[in-house]
Design a protein around this motif. Structure first.
Motif, PDB file in Angstrom:
ATOM      1  N   ARG A 126     -15.048 -31.558   1.615  1.00 63.99           N
ATOM      2  CA  ARG A 126     -16.371 -31.038   1.997  1.00 63.99           C
ATOM      3  C   ARG A 126     -16.624 -29.669   1.370  1.00 63.99           C
ATOM      4  NH1 ARG A 126     -17.455 -27.213   4.997  1.00 63.99           N
ATOM      5  NH2 ARG A 126     -15.367 -27.163   5.936  1.00 63.99           N
ATOM      6  N   ASN A 129     -17.142 -29.941  -2.493  1.00 67.20           N
ATOM      7  CA  ASN A 129     -18.430 -30.569  -2.797  1.00 67.20           C
ATOM      8  C   ASN A 129     -19.602 -29.625  -2.573  1.00 67.20           C
ATOM      9  OD1 ASN A 129     -17.711 -33.134  -3.749  1.00 67.20           O
ATOM     10  ND2 ASN A 129     -17.413 -33.927  -1.672  1.00 67.20           N
ATOM     11  N   GLU A 130     -19.462 -28.724  -1.600  1.00 70.64           N
ATOM     12  CA  GLU A 130     -20.522 -27.747  -1.317  1.00 70.64           C
ATOM     13  C   GLU A 130     -20.608 -26.674  -2.402  1.00 70.64           C
ATOM     14  OE1 GLU A 130     -19.545 -26.123   2.454  1.00 70.64           O
ATOM     15  OE2 GLU A 130     -20.270 -27.847   3.614  1.00 70.64           O
ATOM     16  N   LEU A 149     -10.433 -31.493  -6.044  1.00 68.59           N
ATOM     17  CA  LEU A 149     -11.208 -32.529  -5.365  1.00 68.59           C
ATOM     18  C   LEU A 149     -10.537 -33.894  -5.529  1.00 68.59           C
ATOM     19  CD1 LEU A 149     -13.715 -33.328  -3.780  1.00 68.59           C
ATOM     20  CD2 LEU A 149     -14.972 -33.478  -5.949  1.00 68.59           C
ATOM     21  N   SER A 153      -8.986 -36.113  -2.459  1.00 68.50           N
ATOM     22  CA  SER A 153      -9.445 -37.499  -2.310  1.00 68.50           C
ATOM     23  C   SER A 153      -8.256 -38.456  -2.308  1.00 68.50           C
ATOM     24  CB  SER A 153     -10.412 -37.860  -3.439  1.00 68.50           C
ATOM     25  OG  SER A 153     -11.569 -37.053  -3.402  1.00 68.50           O
ATOM     26  N   THR A 165     -13.989 -38.493 -10.054  1.00 64.78           N
ATOM     27  CA  THR A 165     -13.932 -37.039 -10.248  1.00 64.78           C
ATOM     28  C   THR A 165     -13.177 -36.684 -11.523  1.00 64.78           C
ATOM     29  OG1 THR A 165     -14.002 -36.654  -7.858  1.00 64.78           O
ATOM     30  CG2 THR A 165     -13.156 -34.866  -9.221  1.00 64.78           C
TER      31      THR A 165
END
Length: 608
Positions: A126, A129-130, A149, A153, A165
């Protein structure tokens, strides 16, 4: 100074600002002195930085100080909880400031790493991604966050997201002409695809990268010699791992030689720190450091040797690697060391079982449970294989087939991996055939579930094993032509892949068939070939079986001298194994066999 002095007006405020400035630099200098001393005192360095926060510093200074504290805690302590708290406060403050985008990215990246270390992978996903769109103009941070990331994941089991990604990272790195990082992304993507069992797409990437690296120097690719060799090591590790995964051990041999050669060359090349290739920010990435690579080369070598059945060679490699891990632990507590340690110890267990050293095997299994108690997250990923290994352990003990079935059933509850499920079911079928207690209809149903055509795609060794199990069942049911056909197919497949144990086992079953048909010459030839392989690798179970069969065959052909020799060898081996089993079943570690549903084995907890 300008930032501090603009916080207030008036003579008193200026004086306070100057006083804080002097205090700030004094504490900062003291913190640095403690950090860089001949005998660094990280605790005092952190205390100096914490003292700055007590002085209610300006927002920018608070952000940097909290980041510095968290960074020291991350590098030098296990206090990830406090590091997380400082980073979250710093991130909240930095959002209120302008012109500190890179500081925000740095804080975000470290906080993501802390989240992952604390197994808060969803929070890490999260957070990144932000922020990742902000990083698009900062080459290093964008690549760094793509790697992070993908890792988070993967930790969550979302391999598809990781693949996406990593592909995006490779495309970005190619666009900015960061060739080393582009290849790193591509190889990481191939690694994720292998975990996903998407062998076809992974093979395409591995072939493309292999061609690039093979012609890197001639094509003028902007890579240093160190980068090329490091990438070659990564590439060959993936190739060897894929072959081992598929059970194509003979095919892995050439790649393993290239891996050893590339690593040896890598150790002789200095890392380029100049302004040449790799000097741009986005090129400052590598897969593993030299020590991690060295251990990984050992790990894949151990796995390759054991798959061939060469237990002594595998044990020699494993012991050396475990010794190096213990040495590194004195100055490095990297969690990767524990991963390597577990893999190597599990390989030692399997090797000892093959050699008939059950007491050594159960002691190594106990050591594994001790590591699991220190690193709970590993038990989640390894529990199924641990139960499966206990099942194999029970199979070689007298009167323990019920325990073997219980362990195999427990193993099935903790895995969704098709290869491990197939492996467990194949061994379950063998146990039921040994017991002869399962109703015929249920046994046939079990055998149908492990037919060669139902084995995981591209898993050569499991398919060959399936043919062997089916041949064994056909022999027991008296379907001799069918048994011969399946066992000959096993021999062809096993020889193609250097699966020596499977070859020897098939030879012995074929010898038993020829004995039934009174074809003594072919039976003896098969049994002798099996015995030679069993001695070479070595495998105690196959040695016992072949000695017993040869003793019977030479008696049938009235060759008493040879029969006596093999019966004497059988007696000697049996006595040695019985003595070892007596020690094993009376050991405290043997209690592991009763572990089925608790979080940790009770016997293991009492021995720590």
């Amino acid at each position: 100074k300008a930032v501090v002095s603009t916080q207030s007006t008036g003579e008193d405020s200026v004086t306070e600002a100057v006083t804080f400035e002097n205090l700030y630099f004094a504490l900062l200098g003291a913190a640095e002195d403690f950090r860089t001393a001949r005998n660094p005192d990280i605790r005092k360095s952190i205390h100096c930085l914490e003292a700055i926060l007590i002085c209610n510093p300006p927002c920018r200074i608070e952000v940097r100080t909290r980041f510095q504290i968290a960074h020291l805690m991350w590098l030098h302590t296990k206090n990830t909880e406090h590091a997380e708290q400082h980073l979250k406060k710093a991130l909240k403050k930095v959002k209120e400031l302008t012109s500190m985008e890179e500081v925000k990215l740095e804080i975000t990246s470290l906080l993501a790493s802390v989240y992952m270390a604390r197994h808060k992978n969803a929070e890490a996903v999260r957070l990144i991604n932000e922020t990742i769109e902000l990083a698009i103009n900062y080459q290093f941070w964008y690549c760094q966050m793509c790697f992070q990331l993908a890792k988070a994941s993967m930790n969550l089991g979302n391999i598809s997201a990781a693949v996406t990604t990593l592909a995006a990272g490779a495309e970005y790195a190619g666009r900015i002409n960061a060739q080393n990082t582009r290849i790193l992304f591509s190889l990481s993507q191939a690694m994720a695809l292998l975990l996903q069992r998407n062998f076809d797409v992974a093979d395409v990437i591995l072939k493309e990268v292999g061609a690039i690296l093979e012609n890197a120097e001639q094509s003028g690719l902007a890579l240093t010699a160190h980068q090329i060799l490091s990438l070659k090591v990564f590439h060959h590790v993936l190739l060897v791992s894929e072959y081992i995964w598929q059970g194509l051990i003979k095919s892995a041999r050439q790649s393993l030689k290239h891996l050893h050669s590339a690593y040896k060359q890598l150790t002789q090349v200095e890392i380029d720190t100049g302004s040449g290739p790799g000097s741009q920010p986005a090129e400052h990435f590598h897969w593993m450091n030299a020590q991690q690579l060295f251990l990984l080369v050992y790990v894949v070598s151990v796995m390759h040797a054991l798959q061939q059945g060469y237990t002594d060679k595998a044990e020699s490699y494993a012991r050396k690697a475990l010794h190096l891990i213990e040495k590194q632990r004195t100055y490095n507590n990297d969690s990767l060391l524990s991963s390597y340690q577990l893999i190597l110890m599990e390989q030692l267990v399997l090797g000892n079982l093959l050699k008939g050293k059950t007491s050594a095997a159960i002691k190594e299994l106990h050591k594994c449970t001790v590591v699991y108690q220190k690193h709970h997250v590993y038990l989640k990923h390894h529990r199924s294989s641990l139960h499966a290994t206990l099942g194999l352990y029970a199979m070689v003990l007298p009167d323990s087939l019920d325990n073997a079935l219980a362990q195999f059933n427990a193993a099935l509850q903790y895995t969704s991996e098709p290869e491990l499920i197939a492996f467990i079911k194949l061994n379950t079928a063998i146990v039921h055939m040994k017991q002869g207690l399962l109703p015929g209809e249920q046994l046939r149903s079990l055998l149908e579930s492990v037919e060669p055509g139902k084995m995981p795609a591209k898993c050569h060794s499991l398919k060959a094993s399936s043919y062997c199990v089916q041949g064994m069942a056909a022999l027991m049911e008296g379907r001799i032509p069918d048994a011969k056909r399946k066992l000959r197919e096993t021999v062809v497949m096993a020889n193609k892949a250097d699966l020596n144990k499977l070859t020897s086992c098939s030879f012995l079953l074929l010898s038993a068939i020829f004995l039934k048909l009174l074809n003594y010459n072919d039976a003896i030839e098969m049994a002798k070939s099996a015995h030679d392989i069993a001695n070479r690798i070595p495998d105690s179970g196959l040695q016992l079986w072949s000695c017993e069969l040869l003793g019977t065959l030479y008696t049938c052909t009235e060759q008493e001298e040879n029969a006596t020799r093999y019966r004497a060898t059988l007696t000697e081996l049996s006595k040695k194994l019985e003595e070892d089993v007596a020690v094993t079943v009376n050991s405290q570690e043997h209690g592991l066999l009763q572990w089925l549903d608790s979080e940790f084995p009770a016997s293991s907890l009492s021995m720590v």
